[in-house]
Write a protein that holds these residues in place. Structure first.
Motif, short mmCIF file in Angstrom:
data_model
loop_
_atom_site.label_atom_id
_atom_site.label_comp_id
_atom_site.label_asym_id
_atom_site.label_seq_id
_atom_site.Cartn_x
_atom_site.Cartn_y
_atom_site.Cartn_z
N PHE A 12 0.77 -1.02 0.11
CA PHE A 12 0.09 0.02 0.00
C PHE A 12 0.86 1.21 -0.07
CE2 PHE A 12 -2.56 3.27 2.09
CZ PHE A 12 -3.66 3.31 1.31
N ALA A 13 1.65 1.19 0.96
CA ALA A 13 2.74 2.55 1.07
C ALA A 13 3.38 2.62 -0.25
CB ALA A 13 3.78 2.06 2.12
N ASN A 14 3.78 1.51 -1.18
CA ASN A 14 4.37 1.83 -2.34
C ASN A 14 3.56 2.64 -3.34
OD1 ASN A 14 5.15 0.13 -5.40
ND2 ASN A 14 6.76 0.97 -4.04
N TRP A 15 2.16 1.85 -3.41
CA TRP A 15 1.39 2.64 -4.33
C TRP A 15 1.13 4.15 -3.80
CZ3 TRP A 15 -1.72 1.34 -8.39
CH2 TRP A 15 -1.18 -0.06 -8.97
N VAL A 16 1.19 4.08 -2.72
CA VAL A 16 0.79 5.80 -2.25
C VAL A 16 2.10 6.70 -2.66
CG1 VAL A 16 0.86 7.16 -0.05
CG2 VAL A 16 -0.47 5.36 -0.28
N ALA A 17 3.29 6.01 -2.50
CA ALA A 17 4.53 6.74 -2.85
C ALA A 17 4.43 6.90 -4.34
CB ALA A 17 5.71 5.90 -2.62
N LYS A 18 4.09 5.91 -5.28
CA LYS A 18 4.03 6.19 -6.71
C LYS A 18 2.96 7.32 -7.02
CE LYS A 18 5.65 1.66 -8.27
NZ LYS A 18 6.68 2.23 -9.40
N THR A 19 1.83 7.16 -6.34
CA THR A 19 0.67 8.08 -6.80
C THR A 19 1.10 9.38 -6.34
OG1 THR A 19 -0.94 6.28 -6.45
CG2 THR A 19 -1.77 8.58 -6.60
N ALA A 20 1.92 9.77 -5.04
CA ALA A 20 2.13 10.88 -4.59
C ALA A 20 3.35 11.77 -5.65
CB ALA A 20 3.07 10.90 -3.23
N ASN A 21 4.13 10.70 -6.26
CA ASN A 21 5.25 11.30 -7.20
C ASN A 21 4.22 11.71 -8.47
OD1 ASN A 21 7.73 11.13 -6.07
ND2 ASN A 21 7.70 8.87 -5.73
N LEU A 22 3.35 10.93 -8.85
CA LEU A 22 2.63 11.18 -10.00
C LEU A 22 1.87 12.74 -9.71
CD1 LEU A 22 1.12 10.69 -12.64
CD2 LEU A 22 -0.57 9.37 -11.34
N LEU A 23 1.36 12.95 -8.46
CA LEU A 23 0.59 13.99 -8.24
C LEU A 23 1.44 15.30 -7.98
CD1 LEU A 23 -1.85 15.14 -7.21
CD2 LEU A 23 -1.72 14.45 -5.10
N GLN A 24 2.85 15.09 -7.28
CA GLN A 24 3.69 16.07 -7.20
C GLN A 24 4.20 16.45 -8.61
OE1 GLN A 24 6.40 17.01 -3.37
NE2 GLN A 24 7.52 15.74 -4.90
N GLY A 25 4.67 15.60 -9.08
CA GLY A 25 5.71 15.80 -10.30
C GLY A 25 5.00 15.91 -11.73
N GLU A 26 4.32 14.86 -12.20
CA GLU A 26 3.61 14.91 -13.54
C GLU A 26 2.35 15.88 -13.44
OE1 GLU A 26 5.08 13.40 -16.06
OE2 GLU A 26 6.25 12.48 -14.76
N LEU A 27 1.69 15.96 -12.25
CA LEU A 27 0.47 16.95 -12.25
C LEU A 27 0.72 18.21 -11.58
CD1 LEU A 27 -2.15 14.16 -11.22
CD2 LEU A 27 -1.29 14.76 -13.42
N SER A 28 1.98 18.55 -11.13
CA SER A 28 2.48 19.78 -10.55
C SER A 28 1.70 20.24 -9.37
CB SER A 28 2.53 20.76 -11.53
OG SER A 28 3.46 20.43 -12.60
N ALA A 29 1.05 19.28 -8.62
CA ALA A 29 0.23 19.74 -7.64
C ALA A 29 1.09 19.88 -6.31
CB ALA A 29 -0.84 18.58 -7.02
N ALA A 30 0.37 21.08 -5.55
CA ALA A 30 1.34 21.45 -4.47
C ALA A 30 0.43 21.92 -3.33
CB ALA A 30 1.97 22.69 -4.90
N PRO A 31 0.97 22.01 -2.03
CA PRO A 31 0.31 22.03 -0.98
C PRO A 31 -0.76 23.42 -1.06
CG PRO A 31 2.41 21.58 -0.22
CD PRO A 31 2.39 21.80 -1.44
N GLY A 32 -1.97 23.27 -0.55
CA GLY A 32 -3.01 24.13 -0.87
C GLY A 32 -3.77 23.93 -2.22
N ASP A 33 -3.39 23.19 -2.92
CA ASP A 33 -4.27 22.82 -4.14
C ASP A 33 -5.26 21.90 -3.53
OD1 ASP A 33 -2.58 24.26 -5.73
OD2 ASP A 33 -1.74 22.46 -6.69
N ARG A 34 -6.43 21.59 -4.61
CA ARG A 34 -7.67 21.00 -4.22
C ARG A 34 -7.87 19.87 -5.19
NH1 ARG A 34 -9.36 23.96 0.19
NH2 ARG A 34 -11.25 22.81 0.54
#
Length: 250
Positions: A43-65
């Motif tokens: 589960f943690a591995n899926w979370v890490a991959k998804t967080a990297n997608l969110l932060q990197g590829e999707l350019s999401a940052a704290p405060g985004d919704r």
């Protein structure tokens, strides 16, 4: 779990340090016959991959919704913890038109097109299969996530007091979410090793808490059951026995 944990991502890190091999989320879809079990490490591995997608590829940052248009599902749980890892506010059933990112399942693709930002689609098919072709206007999660890194570090430290979750019209910070999850776990009588079967949806706090956050806060695990109404008589009782369920919320 550690008393110093103040975000759901903190709870997951503590669970990983304590016992990475134990089950964390088990998912049944009784419309398809699917069963998926994820250990804390998986589960943690899926979370890490998804967080990297969110932060990197999707350019999401704290405060985004992020409008999360998904049912109770193991991949929904992954996205909730990925949002916590990045510091993005997850709005369960939120308005895509006001979101920076939308994550939509097959039944919400049309509604999700209202999002002016990045759009991710999940097929929710067994084994996390991809769509035959990416839906128009979306990137396919099953195509995008496998190549992401297995370790995640936020560009900016996550503020536990910042908004982390909006569900059923109520906004909670990471710290408030963790505190309420601990209160709920105590009310349910959960302890390390508890195994909670939940047939509730994720559209309100009760479903999210019993089906994810309270077991995580207690050092337990969740057994999510989607469409248990399709089961034959006695099948759910047999499942509870085979899964060694200690608590159930139906």
């Amino acid at each position: 779990m550690n008393a110093s944990d103040r975000t759901p991502a903190d709870l997951l890190r503590s669970a990983l340090a304590a016992d990475p091999a134990r089950p964390l989320v088990t998912f049944y879809d009784d419309a398809t016959g699917e069963r998926v079990e994820l250990s804390v490490a998986t589960f943690a591995n899926w979370v890490a991959k998804t967080a990297n997608l969110l932060q990197g590829e999707l350019s999401a940052a704290p405060g985004d919704r992020l409008a999360l248009l998904l049912p109770a599902h193991w991949q929904t749980a992954v996205w909730l913890l990925a949002c916590s890892s990045v510091g993005v506010t997850a709005e369960v059933g939120g308005d895509p038109a006001g979101a920076d990112v939308v994550v939509a399942g097959p039944d919400a693709l049309e509604a999700g097109l209202a999002c002016p930002g990045e759009r991710i689609a999940l097929s929710l098919a067994p084994l996390g299969r991809r769509f035959p072709a990416p839906p128009a206007g979306y990137a396919d999660y099953a195509v995008e996530v496998p190549g992401q890194g297995d370790r995640f570090a936020p560009f900016v430290p996550v503020d536990p007091e910042a908004p982390a979750l909006v569900v059923d019209g109520t906004e909670r910070s990471g710290a408030q979410l963790v505190e309420q999850a601990r209160v709920d776990a105590a009310a349910l009588g959960l302890a390390p090793g508890s195994r909670v079967l939940s047939a509730l949806g994720y559209e309100d706090w009760r479903g999210l808490s019993t089906g994810l956050y309270a077991p995580l806060a207690a050092g337990g695990s969740a057994v999510l059951c989607r469409r248990p109404d399709l089961l034959a008589a006695g099948a759910l009782d047999r499942r509870m026995e085979s899964e060694r369920v200690t608590h159930s919320v139906l």
